[in-house]
Each structure stands twice: as C-alpha cells, then as structure tokens.
Design a protein around this motif. Structure first.
Motif, PDB file in Angstrom:
ATOM      1  N   VAL A 121       0.838  -1.198   0.000  1.00 13.78           N
ATOM      2  CA  VAL A 121       0.000   0.000   0.000  1.00 13.78           C
ATOM      3  C   VAL A 121       0.873   1.247   0.000  1.00 13.78           C
ATOM      4  N   THR A 122       0.521   2.198  -0.856  1.00 10.91           N
ATOM      5  CA  THR A 122       1.203   3.488  -0.887  1.00 10.91           C
ATOM      6  C   THR A 122       0.214   4.575  -0.490  1.00 10.91           C
ATOM      7  N   LEU A 123       0.595   5.375   0.477  1.00 10.39           N
ATOM      8  CA  LEU A 123      -0.206   6.517   0.925  1.00 10.39           C
ATOM      9  C   LEU A 123       0.362   7.779   0.305  1.00 10.39           C
ATOM     10  N   HIS A 124      -0.488   8.517  -0.406  1.00  8.64           N
ATOM     11  CA  HIS A 124      -0.104   9.793  -1.008  1.00  8.64           C
ATOM     12  C   HIS A 124      -0.787  10.920  -0.239  1.00  8.64           C
ATOM     13  N   PHE A 125      -0.056  11.953   0.090  1.00 11.35           N
ATOM     14  CA  PHE A 125      -0.679  13.124   0.717  1.00 11.35           C
ATOM     15  C   PHE A 125       0.233  14.338   0.579  1.00 11.35           C
ATOM     16  N   THR A 126      -0.384  15.514   0.660  1.00  9.19           N
ATOM     17  CA  THR A 126       0.336  16.776   0.523  1.00  9.19           C
ATOM     18  C   THR A 126       0.171  17.593   1.792  1.00  9.19           C
ATOM     19  N   LEU A 127       1.286  18.088   2.318  1.00 12.76           N
ATOM     20  CA  LEU A 127       1.273  18.937   3.507  1.00 12.76           C
ATOM     21  C   LEU A 127       1.554  20.375   3.107  1.00 12.76           C
ATOM     22  N   PRO A 128       0.547  21.257   3.135  1.00  8.77           N
ATOM     23  CA  PRO A 128       0.808  22.671   2.837  1.00  8.77           C
ATOM     24  C   PRO A 128       1.614  23.319   3.964  1.00  8.77           C
ATOM     25  N   VAL A 129       2.486  24.234   3.597  1.00  5.39           N
ATOM     26  CA  VAL A 129       3.217  24.991   4.619  1.00  5.39           C
ATOM     27  C   VAL A 129       2.248  25.936   5.312  1.00  5.39           C
ATOM     28  N   LYS A 130       2.260  25.900   6.621  1.00  2.63           N
ATOM     29  CA  LYS A 130       1.367  26.749   7.416  1.00  2.63           C
ATOM     30  C   LYS A 130       2.056  28.021   7.866  1.00  2.63           C
ATOM     31  N   ASP A 131       3.305  27.895   8.313  1.00  2.14           N
ATOM     32  CA  ASP A 131       3.992  29.051   8.884  1.00  2.14           C
ATOM     33  C   ASP A 131       5.497  28.920   8.672  1.00  2.14           C
ATOM     34  N   ALA A 132       6.161  30.067   8.579  1.00  2.00           N
ATOM     35  CA  ALA A 132       7.621  30.158   8.481  1.00  2.00           C
ATOM     36  C   ALA A 132       8.162  29.526   7.200  1.00  2.00           C
ATOM     37  N   ALA A 133       7.464  29.729   6.084  1.00  2.00           N
ATOM     38  CA  ALA A 133       7.985  29.245   4.803  1.00  2.00           C
ATOM     39  C   ALA A 133       9.330  29.903   4.525  1.00  2.00           C
ATOM     40  N   PRO A 134      10.318  29.139   4.064  1.00  4.74           N
ATOM     41  CA  PRO A 134      11.632  29.727   3.782  1.00  4.74           C
ATOM     42  C   PRO A 134      11.529  30.848   2.749  1.00  4.74           C
ATOM     43  N   GLU A 135      12.320  31.875   2.924  1.00  2.00           N
ATOM     44  CA  GLU A 135      12.364  32.961   1.953  1.00  2.00           C
ATOM     45  C   GLU A 135      12.944  32.448   0.642  1.00  2.00           C
ATOM     46  N   LYS A 136      12.611  33.093  -0.452  1.00  2.00           N
ATOM     47  CA  LYS A 136      13.132  32.689  -1.754  1.00  2.00           C
ATOM     48  C   LYS A 136      14.657  32.688  -1.731  1.00  2.00           C
ATOM     49  N   GLY A 137      15.246  31.594  -2.145  1.00  2.00           N
ATOM     50  CA  GLY A 137      16.691  31.475  -2.191  1.00  2.00           C
ATOM     51  C   GLY A 137      17.340  31.049  -0.889  1.00  2.00           C
ATOM     52  N   GLN A 138      16.561  31.001   0.195  1.00  2.00           N
ATOM     53  CA  GLN A 138      17.114  30.607   1.496  1.00  2.00           C
ATOM     54  C   GLN A 138      17.263  29.091   1.564  1.00  2.00           C
ATOM     55  N   PRO A 139      18.405  28.587   2.014  1.00  2.00           N
ATOM     56  CA  PRO A 139      18.535  27.135   2.183  1.00  2.00           C
ATOM     57  C   PRO A 139      17.629  26.655   3.312  1.00  2.00           C
ATOM     58  N   PHE A 140      17.113  25.455   3.153  1.00  2.00           N
ATOM     59  CA  PHE A 140      16.284  24.881   4.209  1.00  2.00           C
ATOM     60  C   PHE A 140      16.360  23.369   4.140  1.00  2.00           C
ATOM     61  N   ARG A 141      15.791  22.722   5.145  1.00  2.00           N
ATOM     62  CA  ARG A 141      15.828  21.273   5.231  1.00  2.00           C
ATOM     63  C   ARG A 141      14.460  20.733   5.641  1.00  2.00           C
ATOM     64  N   VAL A 142      14.144  19.576   5.137  1.00  2.00           N
ATOM     65  CA  VAL A 142      12.936  18.858   5.537  1.00  2.00           C
ATOM     66  C   VAL A 142      13.381  17.459   5.949  1.00  2.00           C
ATOM     67  N   GLU A 143      13.085  17.097   7.193  1.00  2.00           N
ATOM     68  CA  GLU A 143      13.478  15.799   7.720  1.00  2.00           C
ATOM     69  C   GLU A 143      12.250  14.892   7.842  1.00  2.00           C
ATOM     70  N   VAL A 144      12.446  13.625   7.539  1.00  2.00           N
ATOM     71  CA  VAL A 144      11.372  12.632   7.641  1.00  2.00           C
ATOM     72  C   VAL A 144      11.851  11.508   8.544  1.00  2.00           C
ATOM     73  N   TYR A 145      11.187  11.352   9.680  1.00  2.00           N
ATOM     74  CA  TYR A 145      11.525  10.274  10.619  1.00  2.00           C
ATOM     75  C   TYR A 145      10.448  10.164  11.682  1.00  2.00           C
ATOM     76  N   ASP A 146      10.412   9.009  12.343  1.00  2.00           N
ATOM     77  CA  ASP A 146       9.520   8.781  13.476  1.00  2.00           C
ATOM     78  C   ASP A 146      10.349   8.936  14.751  1.00  2.00           C
ATOM     79  N   PRO A 147      10.047   9.926  15.594  1.00  2.00           N
ATOM     80  CA  PRO A 147      10.835  10.132  16.823  1.00  2.00           C
ATOM     81  C   PRO A 147      10.924   8.888  17.698  1.00  2.00           C
TER      82      PRO A 147
END
Length: 215
Positions: A121-147
């Motif tokens: 089974v594959t789950l597809h979903f989209t998470l919209p940014v709610k707050d603190a979206a990186p500024e254009k050209g600013q480096p950023f990171r997105v981490e995926v893990y279960d604490p």
C-alpha cells in the motif's frame, strides 16, 4: 486509526517473540516532492509512502468491498482518511527548518491510497506549509523520521526526492541516515524503548534529510 493498524501489523510480526522483538516494526519506502509557489518559496511537501508487506496486508483487511481481490482508490479511501487523521499527533513525521525557524505544516490535502501489483500500500498526501515558509533562495531542510523509531523510513533508491516549480537555480540533495550498528541493534528491544523518557526523540538519529540550496 493508523496507530491501531500499525499496532495490529506489529503484533502479527512479533509472533511468539513478544516484547523481546526490537524496533522498528513498520518499514516505509518514501518519495517526496517539495512544491514551490510563484513567489519562489516552498508551499508544500508532497509525500508518497509505500508500506512493507506485513503492514500492507493488515491495513487492507475488510476493504475489498466488491470482493474482486483488488483494492480501488475508492475502497482504500477510508484507510487514507484514518491514516492522515491519526498522523496529526506525530506531526506527519515531517519536520522543516529554515535557519533557526521551524517550518510548520497544515492539515494534509489531496490524500489517497493505492495498492500496487505487489500488494504493498502506498499513501499519497500533501502537507501545505502553514507558517515560516523559507524565503526565496534561502537554504532549508525537511526531515522525515519517526521520533519513537516504531516506523523506519528509507527513501527510494531511484528518484527519492525532487523539486516542483522551484526557481531554476535551486536543487535538492538527500542525506540518508546511517544504519544502526551492531551495538545499537542489540539494544533496540521493547524494554529499552519503554524506558525512554517522553520526548526522547530517539528516531532523530535515523532521519532522512532533504537539503535544498539555491545558487
């Protein structure tokens, strides 16, 4: 809820081993897209998470409404709904950061599930940014893990991550986590995890990190 379905799959995989079985219990192969808006800032993260055989077989039980041995998107709609709803308390296992600011995400949209030819089974979903979206050209990171490291994520070998509508000078690199060494693997028992304090964030050391930079 997803937590109940994960627990059911985990119990089935534990068998007679019971509490001696080590974490993790559920395995996910992931692909992610970082979606940008016309202003050049990230506006969403689009995930596709494929679950392991054991979890997939448990998750679809009772969902073949017409008994044809296949699972349509409509039949899997309740599974997708309960999954994304229950993932809320885990922050969707998705953590963004730009500079010293945490990027927060809103409730998922465009979510659905499918069953592949291999039964996974594959789950597809989209998470919209709610707050603190990186500024254009600013480096950023997105981490995926279960604490809690109950769920282990591994990004796909081919096309694991990409950018959608990003500025032409931006790119994404995937930083994969190290595999647990022999010493770590031996101590990852149920008793070890039950002794961790709340908020220990053990799984962060196995984070998959998407690093976005713009020249």
């Amino acid at each position: 809820m997803m937590a109940k379905r994960i627990l059911a799959a985990a119990l089935a995989s534990l068998g007679v081993a019971g509490a001696a079985q080590a974490h993790p219990h559920v395995y996910v192969t992931a692909r992610s897209e970082l979606v940008f808006g016309l202003d050049g800032r990230m506006k969403a993260v689009r995930h596709a998470w494929t679950f392991d055989d054991m979890f997939s077989s448990m998750a679809v039980q009772g969902l073949d409404a017409n008994g044809d041995g296949k699972y349509s998107r409509e039949e899997l709609a309740p599974l997708a709904e309960t999954n994304v709803t229950s993932l809320d308390e885990y922050k969707f296992f998705t953590f963004g950061k730009a500079g010293d600011k945490r990027v927060s995400f809103a409730q998922p949209v465009d979510y659905w599930a499918e069953s592949g030819a291999d039964g996974r089974v594959t789950l597809h979903f989209t998470l919209p940014v709610k707050d603190a979206a990186p500024e254009k050209g600013q480096p950023f990171r997105v981490e995926v893990y279960d604490p809690s490291y109950f769920v282990a994520f591994e990004f796909a070998k081919d096309n694991p991550a990409k950018l959608d509508q990003a500025p032409a000078n931006c790119g994404v690199a995937l930083e994969r986590p190290p595999a647990p060494d022999a010493g770590q693997q031996q101590k990852l028992s149920e008793s070890y995890f039950s002794g961790l304090s709340p908020g220990a964030n053990f799984g962060a050391q196995f984070s998959n990190t998407l690093l976005v930079t713009c020249k």
